[in-house]
Design an enzyme around this catalytic site. Structure first.
Site, PDB file in Angstrom:
ATOM      1  CE  LYS A  99      -3.986   0.265   1.803  1.00 31.54           C
ATOM      2  NZ  LYS A  99      -4.742   0.212   0.559  1.00 31.54           N
ATOM      3  CB  ILE A 102       2.532   0.532   4.126  1.00 32.76           C
ATOM      4  CG1 ILE A 102       1.195   0.343   4.866  1.00 32.76           C
ATOM      5  CG2 ILE A 102       3.635  -0.296   4.764  1.00 32.76           C
ATOM      6  CD1 ILE A 102       1.184   0.792   6.304  1.00 32.76           C
ATOM      7  CD  GLU A 127       9.149 -12.445  -0.076  1.00 31.76           C
ATOM      8  OE1 GLU A 127       9.086 -11.441  -0.806  1.00 31.76           O
ATOM      9  OE2 GLU A 127       8.850 -13.576  -0.464  1.00 31.76           O
TER      10      GLU A 127
END
Length: 186
Positions: A99, A102, A127
């Protein structure tokens, strides 16, 4: 073809794509938001070399925890899981994307493992890496990424029918199982 909101909802409501737990409010115009789970795994910093063909070196000096929140420090690499467990039919694949909100904090959601094959069943291992200069706190249950679904021709051998489907059925952050691959180097 990329599935749009109503197509994603239609396939979920008909059970063609399964998402547990499912929250309709997470459907976006061209994707489905996914949330951070509560299982985290990371390598203890050190000089020990990880050999992808050696299971012992892949699994050594690893820490893991279940928690409602985690702090990802600058430069730290950590495996996490999605809260959602996904089940794809043999004619739909998905890719995972971070996103934007983020990413703007410096969190990379996946390094290169962003493809989910037709027939996959399980939670998705993330990851994650913090490329910011400051630590970032993240919470289990927060929307952290999005799945983009693509329709394809039916796979002759979807992931769930492959004998060597190493990550089929995973339900938590899962370390690399590369050592299970046939070795092709000389």
């Amino acid at each position: 073809m990329i599935l749009v909101d109503w197509q994603i909802m239609d396939r979920i409501s008909r059970g063609q794509i399964k998402v547990e737990p499912f929250e309709p409010g997470l459907i976006q115009p061209n994707s489905l938001d996914i949330r951070l789970g509560d299982h985290f795994v990371w390598y203890v910093p050190g000089d020990r070399v990880i050999d992808p063909y050696d299971k012992e070196s892949v699994t050594a000096e690893v820490e893991e925890m279940n928690a409602n929140e985690v702090i990802l420090y600058p430069g730290q690499f950590m495996l996490a899981e999605t809260k959602e467990v996904l089940s794809l039919p043999d004619n739909v694949v998905a890719s995972i994307e971070g996103k934007s909100s983020i990413a703007r904090l410096g969190i990379e959601l996946h390094q290169t493992g962003g493809w989910i094959d037709a027939g996959f069943i399980g939670s998705i291992t993330l990851e994650m890496c913090n490329v910011n200069q400051r630590p970032v706190k993240m919470y289990a249950g927060m929307p952290i990424g999005q799945l983009v679904f693509y329709t394809t021709e039916r796979a002759e051998q979807p992931y769930n029918l492959k004998q060597d489907a190493k990550y089929q059925g995973q339900r938590q952050a899962t370390l690399s199982r590369y050592h299970e691959n046939q070795r092709f180097i000389q």
